[in-house]
Design a protein around this motif. Sequence first.
Motif, PDB file in Angstrom:
ATOM      1  N   ASN A 226     -12.207  11.464  -3.329  1.00  0.00           N
ATOM      2  CA  ASN A 226     -12.735  11.546  -4.915  1.00  0.00           C
ATOM      3  C   ASN A 226     -11.549  11.190  -5.755  1.00  0.00           C
ATOM      4  O   ASN A 226     -10.453  11.595  -5.084  1.00  0.00           O
ATOM      5  CB  ASN A 226     -13.543  12.279  -4.548  1.00  0.00           C
ATOM      6  N   VAL A 227     -11.423  10.484  -6.714  1.00  0.00           N
ATOM      7  CA  VAL A 227     -10.475  10.851  -7.867  1.00  0.00           C
ATOM      8  C   VAL A 227     -11.400  10.950  -8.961  1.00  0.00           C
ATOM      9  O   VAL A 227     -12.448  10.495  -9.896  1.00  0.00           O
ATOM     10  CB  VAL A 227      -9.741   8.771  -8.161  1.00  0.00           C
ATOM     11  N   ASN A 228     -10.895  11.650  -9.583  1.00  0.00           N
ATOM     12  CA  ASN A 228     -11.058  12.500 -10.551  1.00  0.00           C
ATOM     13  C   ASN A 228     -10.479  12.695 -12.196  1.00  0.00           C
ATOM     14  O   ASN A 228      -9.022  12.165 -11.758  1.00  0.00           O
ATOM     15  CB  ASN A 228     -11.210  14.345 -10.537  1.00  0.00           C
ATOM     16  N   ALA A 229     -10.785  12.209 -12.925  1.00  0.00           N
ATOM     17  CA  ALA A 229     -10.373  12.253 -14.172  1.00  0.00           C
ATOM     18  C   ALA A 229      -9.874  10.701 -14.451  1.00  0.00           C
ATOM     19  O   ALA A 229      -7.818  10.655 -14.962  1.00  0.00           O
ATOM     20  CB  ALA A 229      -9.314  13.135 -14.616  1.00  0.00           C
TER      21      ALA A 229
ATOM     22  N   GLY B 189       0.769  12.156   0.996  1.00  0.00           N
ATOM     23  CA  GLY B 189       1.762  11.902   0.472  1.00  0.00           C
ATOM     24  C   GLY B 189       2.264  12.017  -1.031  1.00  0.00           C
ATOM     25  O   GLY B 189       1.261  13.256  -1.543  1.00  0.00           O
ATOM     26  N   ASN B 190       2.850  11.855  -1.842  1.00  0.00           N
ATOM     27  CA  ASN B 190       3.047  11.806  -3.255  1.00  0.00           C
ATOM     28  C   ASN B 190       1.879  11.399  -4.460  1.00  0.00           C
ATOM     29  O   ASN B 190       2.062  10.662  -4.834  1.00  0.00           O
ATOM     30  CB  ASN B 190       4.303  11.143  -3.932  1.00  0.00           C
ATOM     31  N   PHE B 191       0.710  12.370  -4.459  1.00  0.00           N
ATOM     32  CA  PHE B 191      -0.170  11.835  -5.291  1.00  0.00           C
ATOM     33  C   PHE B 191      -0.746  12.544  -5.952  1.00  0.00           C
ATOM     34  O   PHE B 191      -0.648  13.946  -5.024  1.00  0.00           O
ATOM     35  CB  PHE B 191      -1.746  11.092  -4.601  1.00  0.00           C
ATOM     36  N   PRO B 192      -0.834  12.755  -7.463  1.00  0.00           N
ATOM     37  CA  PRO B 192      -1.318  14.886  -7.961  1.00  0.00           C
ATOM     38  C   PRO B 192      -2.810  15.052  -7.027  1.00  0.00           C
ATOM     39  O   PRO B 192      -3.815  13.675  -6.182  1.00  0.00           O
ATOM     40  CB  PRO B 192      -1.679  14.383  -9.504  1.00  0.00           C
ATOM     41  N   ASP B 193      -3.831  15.961  -7.491  1.00  0.00           N
ATOM     42  CA  ASP B 193      -4.243  16.817  -7.748  1.00  0.00           C
ATOM     43  C   ASP B 193      -5.852  15.984  -7.831  1.00  0.00           C
ATOM     44  O   ASP B 193      -6.761  16.171  -6.880  1.00  0.00           O
ATOM     45  CB  ASP B 193      -4.600  18.075  -6.988  1.00  0.00           C
ATOM     46  N   ARG B 194      -5.828  15.058  -8.278  1.00  0.00           N
ATOM     47  CA  ARG B 194      -6.775  14.197  -8.854  1.00  0.00           C
ATOM     48  C   ARG B 194      -7.645  13.384  -8.180  1.00  0.00           C
ATOM     49  O   ARG B 194      -8.750  13.306  -7.516  1.00  0.00           O
ATOM     50  CB  ARG B 194      -6.580  13.547 -10.108  1.00  0.00           C
ATOM     51  N   PHE B 195      -6.624  13.437  -6.908  1.00  0.00           N
ATOM     52  CA  PHE B 195      -6.841  12.304  -5.431  1.00  0.00           C
ATOM     53  C   PHE B 195      -6.909  13.879  -4.316  1.00  0.00           C
ATOM     54  O   PHE B 195      -6.683  14.323  -3.919  1.00  0.00           O
ATOM     55  CB  PHE B 195      -5.953  11.827  -4.637  1.00  0.00           C
ATOM     56  N   SER B 196      -8.663  13.191  -3.548  1.00  0.00           N
ATOM     57  CA  SER B 196      -9.366  14.343  -2.913  1.00  0.00           C
ATOM     58  C   SER B 196      -9.862  13.935  -2.493  1.00  0.00           C
ATOM     59  O   SER B 196     -10.199  12.407  -2.049  1.00  0.00           O
ATOM     60  CB  SER B 196      -9.856  16.079  -3.691  1.00  0.00           C
ATOM     61  N   GLY B 197      -9.718  14.569  -0.271  1.00  0.00           N
ATOM     62  CA  GLY B 197     -11.146  13.858   0.322  1.00  0.00           C
ATOM     63  C   GLY B 197     -11.872  14.908   0.931  1.00  0.00           C
ATOM     64  O   GLY B 197     -11.846  15.871   0.920  1.00  0.00           O
TER      65      GLY B 197
ATOM     66  N   PRO C  81       0.767  -1.349   0.368  1.00  0.00           N
ATOM     67  CA  PRO C  81      -0.311   0.175   0.193  1.00  0.00           C
ATOM     68  C   PRO C  81       1.116   1.876   0.138  1.00  0.00           C
ATOM     69  O   PRO C  81       1.645   1.378   0.784  1.00  0.00           O
ATOM     70  CB  PRO C  81      -0.732  -0.309   1.166  1.00  0.00           C
ATOM     71  N   GLN C  82       0.795   1.778  -1.049  1.00  0.00           N
ATOM     72  CA  GLN C  82       1.212   3.562  -0.544  1.00  0.00           C
ATOM     73  C   GLN C  82      -0.250   4.437  -0.705  1.00  0.00           C
ATOM     74  O   GLN C  82      -1.390   4.565  -0.348  1.00  0.00           O
ATOM     75  CB  GLN C  82       1.241   3.884  -2.493  1.00  0.00           C
ATOM     76  N   PHE C  83       0.658   5.331   0.503  1.00  0.00           N
ATOM     77  CA  PHE C  83      -0.043   6.723   1.667  1.00  0.00           C
ATOM     78  C   PHE C  83      -0.715   7.572   0.475  1.00  0.00           C
ATOM     79  O   PHE C  83       0.100   8.188   0.189  1.00  0.00           O
ATOM     80  CB  PHE C  83       0.491   7.343   2.681  1.00  0.00           C
ATOM     81  N   ILE C  84      -2.240   7.660   1.073  1.00  0.00           N
ATOM     82  CA  ILE C  84      -2.465   9.100  -0.348  1.00  0.00           C
ATOM     83  C   ILE C  84      -2.809  10.138   1.113  1.00  0.00           C
ATOM     84  O   ILE C  84      -1.905  11.270   0.649  1.00  0.00           O
ATOM     85  CB  ILE C  84      -4.093   8.774  -0.562  1.00  0.00           C
ATOM     86  N   PHE C  85      -3.214   9.967   1.268  1.00  0.00           N
ATOM     87  CA  PHE C  85      -3.203  10.784   2.666  1.00  0.00           C
ATOM     88  C   PHE C  85      -4.119  10.568   3.632  1.00  0.00           C
ATOM     89  O   PHE C  85      -4.718   9.562   3.890  1.00  0.00           O
ATOM     90  CB  PHE C  85      -4.390  12.284   2.509  1.00  0.00           C
ATOM     91  N   GLN C  86      -4.658  11.765   4.764  1.00  0.00           N
ATOM     92  CA  GLN C  86      -5.299  11.478   5.997  1.00  0.00           C
ATOM     93  C   GLN C  86      -5.804  12.383   6.534  1.00  0.00           C
ATOM     94  O   GLN C  86      -5.552  13.439   6.142  1.00  0.00           O
ATOM     95  CB  GLN C  86      -3.858  11.412   7.609  1.00  0.00           C
ATOM     96  N   TYR C  87      -7.084  11.992   6.822  1.00  0.00           N
ATOM     97  CA  TYR C  87      -6.864  13.088   7.568  1.00  0.00           C
ATOM     98  C   TYR C  87      -7.919  13.301   9.219  1.00  0.00           C
ATOM     99  O   TYR C  87      -8.048  12.052  10.027  1.00  0.00           O
ATOM    100  CB  TYR C  87      -9.048  13.410   7.110  1.00  0.00           C
TER     101      TYR C  87
END
Lengths: 115, 117
Positions: free
Chosen positions: A77-80, A58-66, A43-49
């Motif tokens: 949420n993942v766009n495009a 983590g090192n993920f583009p802005d297309r990934f949001s939460g 697993p790769q870390f995306i973000f924490q809330y």
Amino acid sequence: DAGVTQSPTHLIKTRGQQVTLRCSPKSGHDTVSWYQQALGQGPQFIFQYYEEEERQRGNFPDRFSGHQFPNYSSELNVNALLLGDSALYLCASSLPMGLDTDTQYFGPGTRLTVL
Amino acid sequence: AQSVTQLDSHVSVSEGTPVLLRCNYSSSYSPSLFWYVQHPNKGLQLLLKYTSAATLVKGINGFEAEFKKSETSFHLTKPSAHMSDAAEYFCVVSDLYSGAGSYQLTFGKGTKLSVIP
């Protein structure tokens, strides 16, 4: 006591679409983290809330949001969507600070397939 | 920056024989270390956690791990493998994130354990 729950279990989307994944933490947990697990990888870390705000990313583009809601549940949420976004998306929750807070408990995951 | 290296991508053992899954880590601080197990098409289950209270940590299902600071290792062992142990195992390091008061997990690439009847 229910563990971490995630919905949906599986999802199929096409390139360019948008997707929303949902997570409910364990009872008493206030922090939610999201991970992406590609086939055959760790697993790769995306973000924490925490407290309804993104605390780490983590090192993920802005297309990934939460988002995190007042009841501590969370959405990813993942766009495009790209073909490379196909993966198992894992949600993990942890206790408040001072209470074994670095131990994360994982949900069963959502399998996203992008065609 | 923290990192984890699992030295074997695949380990195969016979049922009833010992299991050894190897893990080395790198961390700037005094980390917590974990082993998680993932059965096919399932989420991750916590096997055990090291926090500095004791260098030998006992986990669930007969697994244990020994923390060796001088070798920066945290190998997972079990005296006798069972068919139900066949799964993917992940070594994980957790470090306190730069003053934000939160912890970030870094995973190894995983070791697939096969158990031969």
